[in-house]
Design a protein around this motif. Structure first.
Motif, PDB file in Angstrom:
ATOM      1  N   GLN A 104       0.833  -1.203   0.000  1.00 21.26           N
ATOM      2  CA  GLN A 104       0.000   0.000   0.000  1.00 21.26           C
ATOM      3  C   GLN A 104       0.869   1.255   0.000  1.00 21.26           C
ATOM      4  O   GLN A 104       0.583   2.229  -0.704  1.00 21.26           O
ATOM      5  N   HIS A 105       1.931   1.238   0.772  1.00 19.55           N
ATOM      6  CA  HIS A 105       2.846   2.374   0.805  1.00 19.55           C
ATOM      7  C   HIS A 105       3.506   2.583  -0.547  1.00 19.55           C
ATOM      8  O   HIS A 105       3.613   3.721  -1.035  1.00 19.55           O
ATOM      9  N   GLU A 106       3.936   1.508  -1.175  1.00 14.81           N
ATOM     10  CA  GLU A 106       4.644   1.618  -2.448  1.00 14.81           C
ATOM     11  C   GLU A 106       3.734   2.071  -3.584  1.00 14.81           C
ATOM     12  O   GLU A 106       4.206   2.705  -4.540  1.00 14.81           O
ATOM     13  N   ARG A 107       2.424   1.793  -3.483  1.00 15.47           N
ATOM     14  CA  ARG A 107       1.504   2.291  -4.507  1.00 15.47           C
ATOM     15  C   ARG A 107       1.048   3.720  -4.209  1.00 15.47           C
ATOM     16  O   ARG A 107       0.289   4.316  -4.975  1.00 15.47           O
ATOM     17  N   GLY A 108       1.517   4.261  -3.081  1.00 15.61           N
ATOM     18  CA  GLY A 108       1.196   5.643  -2.746  1.00 15.61           C
ATOM     19  C   GLY A 108       0.052   5.802  -1.775  1.00 15.61           C
ATOM     20  O   GLY A 108      -0.402   6.916  -1.510  1.00 15.61           O
ATOM     21  N   GLY A 109      -0.449   4.698  -1.230  1.00 20.14           N
ATOM     22  CA  GLY A 109      -1.560   4.757  -0.290  1.00 20.14           C
ATOM     23  C   GLY A 109      -1.120   4.899   1.149  1.00 20.14           C
ATOM     24  O   GLY A 109       0.071   4.941   1.467  1.00 20.14           O
ATOM     25  N   VAL A 110      -2.104   4.967   2.039  1.00 20.77           N
ATOM     26  CA  VAL A 110      -1.892   5.186   3.465  1.00 20.77           C
ATOM     27  C   VAL A 110      -2.483   4.011   4.242  1.00 20.77           C
ATOM     28  O   VAL A 110      -3.445   3.374   3.786  1.00 20.77           O
ATOM     29  N   THR A 111      -1.916   3.717   5.404  1.00 20.68           N
ATOM     30  CA  THR A 111      -2.397   2.630   6.252  1.00 20.68           C
ATOM     31  C   THR A 111      -2.726   3.141   7.643  1.00 20.68           C
ATOM     32  O   THR A 111      -1.992   3.955   8.210  1.00 20.68           O
ATOM     33  N   THR A 112      -3.828   2.646   8.202  1.00 22.12           N
ATOM     34  CA  THR A 112      -4.166   2.886   9.600  1.00 22.12           C
ATOM     35  C   THR A 112      -4.281   1.540  10.300  1.00 22.12           C
ATOM     36  O   THR A 112      -4.744   0.559   9.710  1.00 22.12           O
ATOM     37  N   ILE A 113      -3.830   1.485  11.560  1.00 18.99           N
ATOM     38  CA  ILE A 113      -3.825   0.238  12.314  1.00 18.99           C
ATOM     39  C   ILE A 113      -4.524   0.419  13.649  1.00 18.99           C
ATOM     40  O   ILE A 113      -4.271   1.388  14.372  1.00 18.99           O
ATOM     41  N   SER A 114      -5.402  -0.525  13.979  1.00 17.26           N
ATOM     42  CA  SER A 114      -6.033  -0.584  15.302  1.00 17.26           C
ATOM     43  C   SER A 114      -5.468  -1.782  16.063  1.00 17.26           C
ATOM     44  O   SER A 114      -4.787  -2.629  15.484  1.00 17.26           O
ATOM     45  N   TRP A 115      -5.781  -1.855  17.360  1.00 14.62           N
ATOM     46  CA  TRP A 115      -5.255  -2.944  18.187  1.00 14.62           C
ATOM     47  C   TRP A 115      -6.303  -3.329  19.227  1.00 14.62           C
ATOM     48  O   TRP A 115      -6.679  -2.515  20.057  1.00 14.62           O
ATOM     49  N   HIS A 116      -6.791  -4.563  19.147  1.00 17.01           N
ATOM     50  CA  HIS A 116      -7.746  -5.107  20.104  1.00 17.01           C
ATOM     51  C   HIS A 116      -7.068  -6.241  20.881  1.00 17.01           C
ATOM     52  O   HIS A 116      -7.326  -7.423  20.620  1.00 17.01           O
ATOM     53  N   PRO A 117      -6.176  -5.904  21.813  1.00 14.60           N
ATOM     54  CA  PRO A 117      -5.491  -6.968  22.553  1.00 14.60           C
ATOM     55  C   PRO A 117      -6.423  -7.709  23.493  1.00 14.60           C
ATOM     56  O   PRO A 117      -7.461  -7.175  23.916  1.00 14.60           O
ATOM     57  N   PHE A 118      -6.047  -8.918  23.841  1.00 10.03           N
ATOM     58  CA  PHE A 118      -6.817  -9.714  24.791  1.00 10.03           C
ATOM     59  C   PHE A 118      -6.753  -9.076  26.179  1.00 10.03           C
ATOM     60  O   PHE A 118      -5.824  -8.322  26.494  1.00 10.03           O
ATOM     61  N   ASN A 119      -7.768  -9.366  26.988  1.00 11.43           N
ATOM     62  CA  ASN A 119      -7.796  -8.861  28.362  1.00 11.43           C
ATOM     63  C   ASN A 119      -6.584  -9.417  29.106  1.00 11.43           C
ATOM     64  O   ASN A 119      -6.436 -10.635  29.230  1.00 11.43           O
ATOM     65  N   PRO A 120      -5.697  -8.551  29.615  1.00 11.01           N
ATOM     66  CA  PRO A 120      -4.462  -9.039  30.236  1.00 11.01           C
ATOM     67  C   PRO A 120      -4.670  -9.729  31.574  1.00 11.01           C
ATOM     68  O   PRO A 120      -3.784 -10.441  32.048  1.00 11.01           O
ATOM     69  N   VAL A 121      -5.836  -9.547  32.187  1.00 12.91           N
ATOM     70  CA  VAL A 121      -6.120 -10.170  33.483  1.00 12.91           C
ATOM     71  C   VAL A 121      -6.831 -11.505  33.302  1.00 12.91           C
ATOM     72  O   VAL A 121      -6.403 -12.541  33.829  1.00 12.91           O
ATOM     73  N   THR A 122      -7.914 -11.507  32.530  1.00 14.66           N
ATOM     74  CA  THR A 122      -8.728 -12.716  32.381  1.00 14.66           C
ATOM     75  C   THR A 122      -8.259 -13.597  31.223  1.00 14.66           C
ATOM     76  O   THR A 122      -8.675 -14.753  31.130  1.00 14.66           O
ATOM     77  N   GLU A 123      -7.453 -13.030  30.338  1.00 14.92           N
ATOM     78  CA  GLU A 123      -6.963 -13.711  29.134  1.00 14.92           C
ATOM     79  C   GLU A 123      -8.068 -14.035  28.146  1.00 14.92           C
ATOM     80  O   GLU A 123      -7.878 -14.836  27.227  1.00 14.92           O
ATOM     81  N   LYS A 124      -9.221 -13.400  28.334  1.00 12.28           N
ATOM     82  CA  LYS A 124     -10.293 -13.504  27.350  1.00 12.28           C
ATOM     83  C   LYS A 124     -10.093 -12.409  26.308  1.00 12.28           C
ATOM     84  O   LYS A 124      -9.165 -11.612  26.401  1.00 12.28           O
ATOM     85  N   ASN A 125     -10.989 -12.340  25.316  1.00  8.30           N
ATOM     86  CA  ASN A 125     -10.754 -11.392  24.234  1.00  8.30           C
ATOM     87  C   ASN A 125     -11.019  -9.942  24.660  1.00  8.30           C
ATOM     88  O   ASN A 125     -11.390  -9.677  25.808  1.00  8.30           O
ATOM     89  N   ALA A 126     -10.842  -9.025  23.734  1.00  7.32           N
ATOM     90  CA  ALA A 126     -10.930  -7.590  24.034  1.00  7.32           C
ATOM     91  C   ALA A 126     -12.310  -7.168  24.497  1.00  7.32           C
ATOM     92  O   ALA A 126     -12.465  -6.093  25.099  1.00  7.32           O
ATOM     93  N   TRP A 127     -13.323  -7.984  24.250  1.00  8.30           N
ATOM     94  CA  TRP A 127     -14.697  -7.639  24.611  1.00  8.30           C
ATOM     95  C   TRP A 127     -15.077  -8.103  26.022  1.00  8.30           C
ATOM     96  O   TRP A 127     -16.238  -8.087  26.379  1.00  8.30           O
ATOM     97  N   ASP A 128     -14.093  -8.472  26.810  1.00  6.23           N
ATOM     98  CA  ASP A 128     -14.318  -8.825  28.213  1.00  6.23           C
ATOM     99  C   ASP A 128     -13.755  -7.712  29.098  1.00  6.23           C
ATOM    100  O   ASP A 128     -12.544  -7.597  29.252  1.00  6.23           O
ATOM    101  N   PRO A 129     -14.613  -6.880  29.702  1.00  6.44           N
ATOM    102  CA  PRO A 129     -14.128  -5.736  30.469  1.00  6.44           C
ATOM    103  C   PRO A 129     -13.876  -6.025  31.950  1.00  6.44           C
ATOM    104  O   PRO A 129     -13.636  -5.095  32.728  1.00  6.44           O
ATOM    105  N   SER A 130     -13.904  -7.274  32.361  1.00  2.43           N
ATOM    106  CA  SER A 130     -13.804  -7.592  33.787  1.00  2.43           C
ATOM    107  C   SER A 130     -12.359  -7.627  34.266  1.00  2.43           C
ATOM    108  O   SER A 130     -11.421  -7.777  33.482  1.00  2.43           O
ATOM    109  N   GLY A 131     -12.188  -7.486  35.568  1.00  2.00           N
ATOM    110  CA  GLY A 131     -10.876  -7.662  36.186  1.00  2.00           C
ATOM    111  C   GLY A 131     -10.044  -6.408  36.363  1.00  2.00           C
ATOM    112  O   GLY A 131      -8.850  -6.509  36.654  1.00  2.00           O
TER     113      GLY A 131
END
Length: 357
Positions: free
Chosen positions: A106-133
């Motif tokens: 994408q960079h070489e063709r002249g485009g732009v990139t955006t990156i998001s990050w949904h890490p796992f819950n570091p306490v419960t080790e469940k996915n990013a959609w677990d807000p507990s702990g």
């Protein structure tokens, strides 16, 4: 002392924080370029565009957008969730090696990139959609998971710094961590942390990646979810943010509500951009399953074209989930409408932005 550079935007001064203040840094050059592009129109983007589509996966050289309108999106979105655990593919099954390859392409063709990050819950080790702990409290300095989080940040930094041209130059990226923080669904959101803890998290992430790991190729995006009364409630500070956005979806097949919300959000962002001197973007959007065959030209564009926003990122077309359909693909009723949309003077794809000097 914090260095600052002033760049004109809408006749105002765009004040840059430390992350993009060095004229030789990839981040500075990208921000300067985005400022020029925004004067000409709105970059059209798509999440995971070159790695899968509505009815295909992992083919090379393909793109639902390109196959409909003849050009790649000006901006492509990718996701890092899972990299912190040492996985070889992210939460949407995209291999990180392939992601690196596509970001470089994408960079070489002249485009732009955006990156998001949904890490796992570091306490419960469940996915990013677990807000507990109390996860944010536990990963900040003094918390039980702080050392784990430091290791995560190094993994992220190593990946981002590995995306380089053949000349060894790091590819500039718009990094958008910890988004939709006012919602209750993510562990860094309102159900999993406090406003003050969130700000500490954002600042700590920023400072570690920039100062410790020299990620001077990153522009930093801040993007709450739609409909909030105060979009700056969780704002970490002007020196930590380059672009302010908002995430807005239509999940209910209600054009009138979407139009109302879009006007509300973009008006708020326009006013914030004036006071905070930042670029603005619609960082995630789309009408789920695209039930209206004229949605792009009759619902979205009449509102969006009236606002000076840098880009719009339509969400993904998932081959394995029919509900995850947010942009035109060959064979869809909305494809003809999208082609008309792509011909609008202010809609910018890769070929358009490469002509802007």
């Amino acid at each position: 002392m914090m260095k600052k550079i002033a760049i004109s935007i809408w006749g105002l001064a765009l004040s840059l924080g430390i992350m993009a203040s060095e004229p030789c840094s990839p981040a500075y050059r990208l921000l300067n370029r985005l400022k020029k592009i925004q004067k000409k129109g709105i970059m059209i983007g798509h999440q995971d565009d070159p790695v899968y589509g509505r009815n295909w996966k992992w083919d090379r050289g393909r793109s639902d957008v390109k196959e409909v309108c003849g050009d790649y999106p000006a901006i492509m979105g990718f996701e890092l969730g899972g990299i912190e655990l040492g996985e070889t593919a992210n939460i949407d099954n995209v291999p990180f090696d392939r992601m690196r390859e596509e970001i470089l392409a994408q960079h070489e063709r002249g485009g732009v990139t955006t990156i998001s990050w949904h890490p796992f819950n570091p306490v419960t080790e469940k996915n990013a959609w677990d807000p507990s702990g109390n996860p944010v409290k536990e990963i900040l300095p003094g918390g039980s998971q702080h050392q784990k989080f430091n290791k995560w940040l190094k993994i992220v930094a190593d990946f981002l710094n590995s995306i380089q041209t053949v000349d060894g130059e790091k590819v500039p990226i718009l990094f958008r961590p910890w988004h939709e923080m006012e919602g209750t669904w993510f562990w860094w959101g309102s159900k999993g942390t406090t406003v003050d803890e969130y700000k500490q998290l954002y600042i700590y992430t920023h400072d570690q990646l920039l100062k410790r790991y020299a990620c001077d190729q990153l522009l930093w995006g801040y993007s709450p979810n739609s409909g909030g009364a105060d979009y700056l409630k969780y704002y970490p500070g002007t020196q930590y943010v380059d672009l302010i956005g908002v995430d807005l979806y239509d999940f209910n097949k209600d054009n009138d509500v979407y139009i109302k919300n879009l006007k509300h959000d973009l008006e708020a962002l326009k006013n914030i951009a004036i006071t905070e001197n930042k670029l603005v973007a619609l960082t995630e959007t789309g009408a789920q399953t695209l039930p209206d065959s004229t949605w792009f030209t009759h619902v979205f564009w009449p509102v969006a074209k009236e606002y000076p926003i840098s880009y719009v990122l339509f969400w993904r077309n998932a081959w394995d989930n029919p509900k995850e359909l947010y942009i035109a693909a060959p064979g869809l009723a909305v494809a003809s409408d999208f082609r008309h949309f792509a011909k609008e003077k202010k809609t910018l794809f890769v070929k358009n932005i490469n002509k802007i000097k």
